[in-house]
Structure formats: C-alpha cells, structure tokens
Write a protein that holds these residues in place. Structure first.
Motif, PDB file in Angstrom:
ATOM      1  N   UNK A 139       0.845  -1.194   0.000  1.00  0.00           N
ATOM      2  CA  UNK A 139       0.000   0.000   0.000  1.00  0.00           C
ATOM      3  C   UNK A 139       0.884   1.249   0.000  1.00  0.00           C
ATOM      4  N   UNK A 140       0.375   2.389  -0.473  1.00  0.00           N
ATOM      5  CA  UNK A 140       1.171   3.624  -0.508  1.00  0.00           C
ATOM      6  C   UNK A 140       1.728   4.009   0.864  1.00  0.00           C
ATOM      7  N   UNK A 141       0.993   3.699   1.927  1.00  0.00           N
ATOM      8  CA  UNK A 141       1.490   4.022   3.264  1.00  0.00           C
ATOM      9  C   UNK A 141       2.789   3.283   3.562  1.00  0.00           C
ATOM     10  N   UNK A 142       2.927   2.068   3.037  1.00  0.00           N
ATOM     11  CA  UNK A 142       4.146   1.289   3.252  1.00  0.00           C
ATOM     12  C   UNK A 142       5.334   1.984   2.607  1.00  0.00           C
ATOM     13  N   UNK A 143       5.145   2.487   1.384  1.00  0.00           N
ATOM     14  CA  UNK A 143       6.217   3.226   0.712  1.00  0.00           C
ATOM     15  C   UNK A 143       6.551   4.497   1.493  1.00  0.00           C
ATOM     16  N   UNK A 144       5.539   5.190   1.985  1.00  0.00           N
ATOM     17  CA  UNK A 144       5.763   6.415   2.766  1.00  0.00           C
ATOM     18  C   UNK A 144       6.576   6.136   4.025  1.00  0.00           C
ATOM     19  N   UNK A 145       6.222   5.056   4.713  1.00  0.00           N
ATOM     20  CA  UNK A 145       6.966   4.701   5.920  1.00  0.00           C
ATOM     21  C   UNK A 145       8.406   4.331   5.580  1.00  0.00           C
ATOM     22  N   UNK A 146       8.608   3.623   4.472  1.00  0.00           N
ATOM     23  CA  UNK A 146       9.959   3.236   4.067  1.00  0.00           C
ATOM     24  C   UNK A 146      10.792   4.483   3.749  1.00  0.00           C
ATOM     25  N   UNK A 147      10.226   5.426   3.004  1.00  0.00           N
ATOM     26  CA  UNK A 147      10.947   6.655   2.673  1.00  0.00           C
ATOM     27  C   UNK A 147      11.258   7.479   3.931  1.00  0.00           C
ATOM     28  N   UNK A 148      10.301   7.543   4.846  1.00  0.00           N
ATOM     29  CA  UNK A 148      10.537   8.275   6.094  1.00  0.00           C
ATOM     30  C   UNK A 148      11.667   7.620   6.883  1.00  0.00           C
ATOM     31  N   UNK A 149      11.671   6.293   6.925  1.00  0.00           N
ATOM     32  CA  UNK A 149      12.730   5.574   7.642  1.00  0.00           C
ATOM     33  C   UNK A 149      14.094   5.799   7.011  1.00  0.00           C
ATOM     34  N   UNK A 150      14.159   5.772   5.667  1.00  0.00           N
ATOM     35  CA  UNK A 150      15.430   6.030   4.990  1.00  0.00           C
ATOM     36  C   UNK A 150      15.902   7.461   5.232  1.00  0.00           C
ATOM     37  N   UNK A 151      14.964   8.396   5.230  1.00  0.00           N
ATOM     38  CA  UNK A 151      15.314   9.794   5.523  1.00  0.00           C
ATOM     39  C   UNK A 151      15.866   9.939   6.924  1.00  0.00           C
ATOM     40  N   UNK A 152      15.248   9.265   7.886  1.00  0.00           N
ATOM     41  CA  UNK A 152      15.710   9.318   9.277  1.00  0.00           C
ATOM     42  C   UNK A 152      17.102   8.715   9.413  1.00  0.00           C
ATOM     43  N   UNK A 153      17.362   7.596   8.759  1.00  0.00           N
ATOM     44  CA  UNK A 153      18.685   6.968   8.802  1.00  0.00           C
ATOM     45  C   UNK A 153      19.719   7.901   8.175  1.00  0.00           C
ATOM     46  N   UNK A 154      19.396   8.545   7.065  1.00  0.00           N
ATOM     47  CA  UNK A 154      20.309   9.498   6.422  1.00  0.00           C
ATOM     48  C   UNK A 154      20.594  10.696   7.318  1.00  0.00           C
ATOM     49  N   UNK A 155      19.553  11.218   7.953  1.00  0.00           N
ATOM     50  CA  UNK A 155      19.724  12.359   8.864  1.00  0.00           C
ATOM     51  C   UNK A 155      20.645  11.992  10.023  1.00  0.00           C
ATOM     52  N   UNK A 156      20.439  10.775  10.598  1.00  0.00           N
ATOM     53  CA  UNK A 156      21.273  10.341  11.727  1.00  0.00           C
ATOM     54  C   UNK A 156      22.731  10.149  11.275  1.00  0.00           C
ATOM     55  N   UNK A 157      22.944   9.599  10.084  1.00  0.00           N
ATOM     56  CA  UNK A 157      24.316   9.402   9.593  1.00  0.00           C
ATOM     57  C   UNK A 157      24.996  10.745   9.390  1.00  0.00           C
ATOM     58  N   UNK A 158      24.278  11.724   8.860  1.00  0.00           N
ATOM     59  CA  UNK A 158      24.848  13.065   8.645  1.00  0.00           C
ATOM     60  C   UNK A 158      25.169  13.731   9.985  1.00  0.00           C
ATOM     61  N   UNK A 159      24.298  13.549  10.956  1.00  0.00           N
ATOM     62  CA  UNK A 159      24.509  14.146  12.285  1.00  0.00           C
ATOM     63  C   UNK A 159      25.761  13.547  12.932  1.00  0.00           C
ATOM     64  N   UNK A 160      25.958  12.222  12.771  1.00  0.00           N
ATOM     65  CA  UNK A 160      27.133  11.570  13.351  1.00  0.00           C
ATOM     66  C   UNK A 160      28.411  12.069  12.683  1.00  0.00           C
ATOM     67  N   UNK A 161      28.339  12.336  11.349  1.00  0.00           N
ATOM     68  CA  UNK A 161      29.503  12.865  10.647  1.00  0.00           C
ATOM     69  C   UNK A 161      29.880  14.236  11.209  1.00  0.00           C
ATOM     70  N   UNK A 162      28.882  15.099  11.463  1.00  0.00           N
ATOM     71  CA  UNK A 162      29.151  16.434  12.004  1.00  0.00           C
ATOM     72  C   UNK A 162      29.729  16.336  13.414  1.00  0.00           C
ATOM     73  N   UNK A 163      29.242  15.418  14.225  1.00  0.00           N
ATOM     74  CA  UNK A 163      29.722  15.254  15.591  1.00  0.00           C
ATOM     75  C   UNK A 163      31.161  14.760  15.588  1.00  0.00           C
ATOM     76  N   UNK A 164      31.498  13.842  14.688  1.00  0.00           N
ATOM     77  CA  UNK A 164      32.851  13.292  14.611  1.00  0.00           C
ATOM     78  C   UNK A 164      33.842  14.332  14.115  1.00  0.00           C
ATOM     79  N   UNK A 165      33.392  15.277  13.293  1.00  0.00           N
ATOM     80  CA  UNK A 165      34.290  16.294  12.758  1.00  0.00           C
ATOM     81  C   UNK A 165      34.476  17.317  13.826  1.00  0.00           C
TER      82      UNK A 165
END
Length: 182
Positions: free
Chosen positions: A156-182
C-alpha cells in the motif's frame, strides 16, 4: 432480372453450404471454468485433450480472486509435442475481470513443437478474475498444456511512505554523526 435472382440465390446457397461445412469441421472442446487452487499466492493449472479432435478449438478459463490488497500477477504456460504438426497450438493467454473485461494479454515466447506464453500485469484491484488459455488441436493426437501462476500483493502507498521516512531518518542520523565526529 430472373438470371440475377437465380445467380444471387445460387451464391447464397453456396455460401451457406460452405459455412455449414466449416462449422461442422471445428468444435469447441473447452472445459468448464475451473477454480485455481492457490497456496500462498501461487498454483498450477492445465488441461488435456483426447485424440481425434483435429481442428477443434478451446478457450479454457481458470478463475481466481484478489481479496485483500491489490496484486501483481505473473503466469507462464507451455505445451510440448513431438513436432509442430502434432498435439495442440496455444494461440493466447489473457487475464479478464469476472465481467469479461480484458485486463492484459500474454506474450508468445515460442511456438511450434514447444509453445510457451507468459503474462504479467500489475495492480489487479480487489475482485474476481480468470486466466484464459486459447488454442487449437493441430492433429488427431492427444495434447495438453500446463502452467503456473503467482499473485504477489502490492504494498500500500502508506508502506512506501513509511519506508521513505525511515530512509530519511537513517540518512539524517548518519549526517549528524559525521558532524559530531568532525
């Protein structure tokens, strides 16, 4: 004028005679509609025809239902003969709605001694459908065809929306960790 009427009458009689001869030469040897037995969305189907049916045609229906989510369907059928001039010739594979509306036609991959057809279509809505296998007997020998079908639920479209939101959250967390490490 009388000759014209006689000529027209003779033409009509000849046409009727030819038409009736063709009707007698071919019979419909289709089997009654058969329900597909699906186990977790996949199943097998087929039919066999007796000897002495040369020139006869068939159009077998295999029924199934989509009851929960929309589904994609993939199917394949084949017939094998000892030569292209024996057994049967598959001339079509299609999926129809219960009302008889064509949804999709299959594609012939091979014809002759071996006939192979595939069918694939996406997003079958909830409802009742049937696969139609059409063909003709090309000799007085027996013949058969067999196939497999697979129905896969469409997320269902909601499943795709949840998947995209989850990928966005993982990307945001990875970027935040890069800034903290620098």
């Amino acid at each position: 004028m009388k000759k014209t009427k006689s000529l027209v009458a003779a033409f009509v009689f000849a046409t009727a005679s030819l038409g009736s001869g063709v009707a007698l030469a071919q019979a419909d040897i289709s089997q009654p509609p058969e329900a597909l037995t699906l186990l977790d969305g996949s199943g097998f189907f087929g039919d066999s025809f007796a000897m002495d049916n040369m020139g006869d045609t068939f159009s077998d229906h295999f029924t199934f239902s989509v009851t929960e989510l929309p589904h994609n369907i993939d199917a394949i059928i084949s017939s094998i003969s000892s030569s292209a001039s024996t057994g049967l010739d598959i001339t079509g594979l299609s999926v129809y709605s219960e009302a008889g509306t064509l949804i999709a036609n299959g594609t012939s991959l091979m014809t002759g001694m071996n006939d192979v057809w595939t069918l694939s279509t996406d997003n079958l809505a909830l409802g009742n459908y049937y696969l139609q296998v059409s063909g003709a007997m090309v000799s007085d020998t027996s013949g058969s065809f067999g196939g497999a079908v697979m129905l896969v639920p469409v997320p269902e479209p909601e499943t795709y929306g949840m998947m995209l939101a989850g990928l966005g959250l993982v990307g945001w967390m990875a970027r935040r960790r890069q800034k903290t490490a620098a």
